[in-house]
Design a protein around this motif. Sequence first.
Motif, short mmCIF file in Angstrom:
data_model
loop_
_atom_site.label_atom_id
_atom_site.label_comp_id
_atom_site.label_asym_id
_atom_site.label_seq_id
_atom_site.Cartn_x
_atom_site.Cartn_y
_atom_site.Cartn_z
N LEU A 110 1.39 4.94 1.13
CA LEU A 110 0.88 5.71 2.26
C LEU A 110 0.97 7.20 2.01
O LEU A 110 1.91 7.69 1.35
N ASP A 111 -0.02 7.93 2.56
CA ASP A 111 0.01 9.39 2.46
C ASP A 111 0.81 9.97 3.63
O ASP A 111 1.43 9.22 4.41
N ALA A 113 0.84 -1.19 0.00
CA ALA A 113 0.00 0.00 0.00
C ALA A 113 0.88 1.25 0.00
O ALA A 113 1.89 1.31 0.71
N GLN A 146 -0.10 11.11 6.36
CA GLN A 146 -0.62 10.68 7.65
C GLN A 146 -0.49 9.16 7.85
O GLN A 146 -1.08 8.59 8.76
N LYS A 147 0.26 8.50 6.96
CA LYS A 147 0.50 7.06 7.02
C LYS A 147 -0.76 6.24 6.75
O LYS A 147 -0.88 5.10 7.20
N HIS A 148 -1.70 6.82 6.01
CA HIS A 148 -2.91 6.10 5.61
C HIS A 148 -2.75 5.62 4.17
O HIS A 148 -2.16 6.33 3.33
N PRO A 149 -3.26 4.44 3.84
CA PRO A 149 -3.14 3.95 2.45
C PRO A 149 -3.87 4.86 1.47
O PRO A 149 -5.01 5.27 1.71
N LYS A 150 -3.23 5.16 0.38
CA LYS A 150 -3.87 5.94 -0.67
C LYS A 150 -4.80 5.04 -1.48
O LYS A 150 -4.50 3.87 -1.71
N GLU A 151 -5.91 5.61 -1.92
CA GLU A 151 -6.90 4.83 -2.64
C GLU A 151 -6.38 4.38 -4.00
O GLU A 151 -5.90 5.18 -4.80
#
Length: 287
Positions: free
Chosen positions: A166-167, A164, A169-174
Amino acid sequence: MQYDSLDSFLQTGKAALAKGPVALVFVEDEVEIDSTIRHHLNLGFKSLIVFMPQAFGLNPELSDRIHRVQLSCVPRTVVFEAINRIIDAAPGLWMYYCYNAEYLFFPFCETRTVGEMLAFHTEERRDAMLTHVVDLYADDLDAFPNAVASEHAMLDRTGYFAQARLDAQKHPKERQLDMSGGLRWRFEEHVPVQSRRIDRIALFKSKEGLALRPDHTFSDEEYNTYSCPWHHNLTAAVCSFRAAKALKTNSGSTFDIPTFRWHHSIPFEWSSSQLLGLGLIETGQWF
């Protein structure tokens, strides 16, 4: 046609950007220049714009079939700057970029043109296409010290991974993934971290304000996605000797690599069907 600079091309060569798809080929050295040009001419690009130093040789037979722009591709940022200037100069055009000793393959490319494929991709409401950079390498490094041998090329049949993306903020990018594998993975101790990914958006539709970043991603995040939200889309591959060539011509790595072959090496057949069978390209909804 020949142009002594990118400025000259943008002033007097705009006819090459009148209709797409357009291929932009950046020549870093004198390895496989002719074969790279011939391969992409055969795919049906409307124009082939080749960026290379004046000192590099070119088969006279090919000179009249391309637009040759004098340019040194060093440092590497020069390539991205040139692509972005062409994007600004020709919005609304399908474009493709690669380096010498790299070869585009897409599903059914032996019988269908790149224009036909991109027409379908456009109908799918897609403005960019994910490509995987598939490393090629010579089967015998004693016979081919620079690791380039088109008639004796190998590739890895397995060993490709997705993580994945990550952005901040360490969130997966769509619908975005970081792909790895091939020589960059097997010999990662010799490859800078920023150069280990094998995903590249090599096919894209230019538009106002779009910019290609130095990590081979675009400023518009939708361009960096592997498919639309509704179903899988077409993907393609850029089969490339570039990593092998760099590993064998770099004094810091060449003596540590007596061969690139391992138990997952197979001969490259120079066919889209082989890449489809290995899962390295996908047809999506295109049959």
